[in-house]
Scaffold this active site. Structure first.
Site, mmCIF file in Angstrom:
data_model
loop_
_atom_site.group_PDB
_atom_site.id
_atom_site.type_symbol
_atom_site.label_atom_id
_atom_site.label_comp_id
_atom_site.label_asym_id
_atom_site.label_seq_id
_atom_site.Cartn_x
_atom_site.Cartn_y
_atom_site.Cartn_z
ATOM 1 N N LEU A 126 0.863 -1.093 0.074
ATOM 2 C CA LEU A 126 -0.069 0.071 -0.128
ATOM 3 C C LEU A 126 0.813 1.330 -0.123
ATOM 4 C CD1 LEU A 126 -2.746 1.278 0.138
ATOM 5 C CD2 LEU A 126 -2.605 1.000 2.708
ATOM 6 N N GLN A 337 16.031 3.027 30.856
ATOM 7 C CA GLN A 337 16.600 3.928 31.961
ATOM 8 C C GLN A 337 16.829 3.380 33.288
ATOM 9 O OE1 GLN A 337 17.501 7.258 31.123
ATOM 10 N NE2 GLN A 337 17.948 8.045 33.110
ATOM 11 N N GLU A 364 1.569 0.679 9.908
ATOM 12 C CA GLU A 364 0.345 0.376 9.750
ATOM 13 C C GLU A 364 -0.551 1.563 10.517
ATOM 14 O OE1 GLU A 364 -1.170 -3.585 10.604
ATOM 15 O OE2 GLU A 364 0.921 -4.555 10.355
#
Length: 380
Positions: A126, A337, A364
């Site tokens: 697409l 972190q 998507e």
């Protein structure tokens, strides 16, 4: 929360996926990331366990199960190897949903059994260089010529393109009608005029090849039209709703693993005379991560439940994908972190998860596209 949305059958699939991920995927995930190669024998194992046919109807070799079964498998497998979930999502979502929704019986028989068996792959074409979020502005053209269509154009960032037998391809058959002039085709990748561009050197999810698909005067028979001429955009949007819940499930898995790793690390790492988790600032970070993870779970599970019960779920799918991706990225970031310098080392899984999850807010339908869908539904 599980018992609200899932039954015993769903939990059996979850357990099967969890065992497979821990035994087969966890030991090789780092190597897959390093070599950019996913072992085909592992794809075969996923096929044998039914993961590649979870949502494919039984008459084509699949299990014919529901969306929640798919969510359970995707979430558990993503915990150990995000790349592996791309094979499952491709087989159950982007690659096959257009065919299951609108394909002819002959086309279903031709394509679906091979996908379920892990022997053939189908790409979903697409996105284009100038038509990403704005999919309706695609420029690939399909011109009618007797019993065929002649296709010209270029698709980009197409997952599995170099290894696929077919490519679901969206092209303009009536450019004057915009989104209402797009048709969906099943294009055989071995046809003259079809080629793949260079492999993208990606930040994460590196074990599956991604490339452009170039179409130069490709002659495609009319029998390869999926659904009705000019109505392909509807097919694409329905497919993406399924895909969004899949990506959201993948985010749940990676985020859950990030939380687990953070808890494990902060309980064993001692600083200032006590385990990290005993410092209030650290404990509150963990609480924030756990809360966001469970909020995301509620959205994803709820969207899948609505879809399984035939209720409108496009907005819910977008909310699930939007929140699970954004919250997942934040959770993984916090986990890294909390690992300190270790989190920045490729020896630790959290470094790979940090790279793997980042794309989930992009592909998507980016987070911004999800906001457009959600607000559009609200303001109707």
């Amino acid at each position: 929360m599980n018992h609200i949305y899932f039954n015993e059958d769903h939990e059996m699939i979850r357990e099967l996926a969890r065992e497979f991920a821990e035994k087969e995927l966890a030991p090789i995930a780092g190597e897959i990331d390093k070599t950019e190669e996913f072992p085909m024998e592992v794809v075969q194992q996923m096929a044998e366990l039914g993961f590649l046919g979870l949502k494919i109807p039984e008459e084509y070799g699949g299990l014919g199960l529901d969306m929640r079964s798919y969510v359970c498998a995707m979430e558990e497998i993503a915990k150990k190897c995000a790349t592996a979930t791309l094979f499952i999502s491709s087989a159950n979502s982007l690659s096959t949903a257009p065919i299951v929704l609108n394909g002819s019986e002959e086309m279903k028989q031709l394509t679906l059994p091979g996908v379920v068996a892990g022997e053939e792959f189908i790409a979903f074409g697409l996105t284009e260089p100038n038509a990403g979020s704005d999919a309706a502005s695609l420029t690939t053209r399909a011109v009618e010529d007797g019993d065929d269509y002649i296709l010209n154009g270029r698709k980009c960032f197409i997952t599995m393109a170099p290894m696929s037998k077919y490519c679901i391809t969206y092209a303009k058959t009536d450019p004057d009608k915009g989104a209402k002039g797009i048709t969906c085709f099943l294009v055989d990748m071995s046809l003259p005029g079809v080629s793949c561009g260079r492999h993208e050197d990606k930040m994460g999810q590196r074990g599956v090849p991604v490339s452009d698909v170039v179409l130069e005067d490709v002659r495609v028979p009319k029998s390869c039209v999926i659904g009705d001429v000019d109505l392909g955009f509807i097919n694409a949007m329905k497919t993406l709703s399924v895909g969004r819940i899949g990506v959201a499930s993948m985010c749940l898995g990676m985020a859950a693993e990030a939380v687990r790793l953070a808890v494990e690390h902060t309980k064993t790492r001692v600083q200032f005379g006590k385990p990290l988790c005993k410092h209030q600032a650290i404990a509150f970070m963990l609480a924030d991560m756990e809360t966001k993870l469970n909020a995301a779970r509620g959205l994803v599970y709820g969207a899948a439940w609505k879809m399984d019960h035939g209720l409108p779920a496009d907005k819910e799918a977008s909310m699930a994908k939007y929140y699970a991706a954004e919250a997942g990225i934040d959770i993984v970031n916090k986990s890294l972190q909390l690992h300190g310098g270790y989190g920045y080392s490729k020896e630790y899984a959290i470094e790979r998860i940090y790279r793997d999850i980042r794309v989930c807010a992009i592909y998507e339908g980016s987070s911004q596209v999800q906001q457009i869908v959600i607000s559009g539904q609200m303001l109707r």
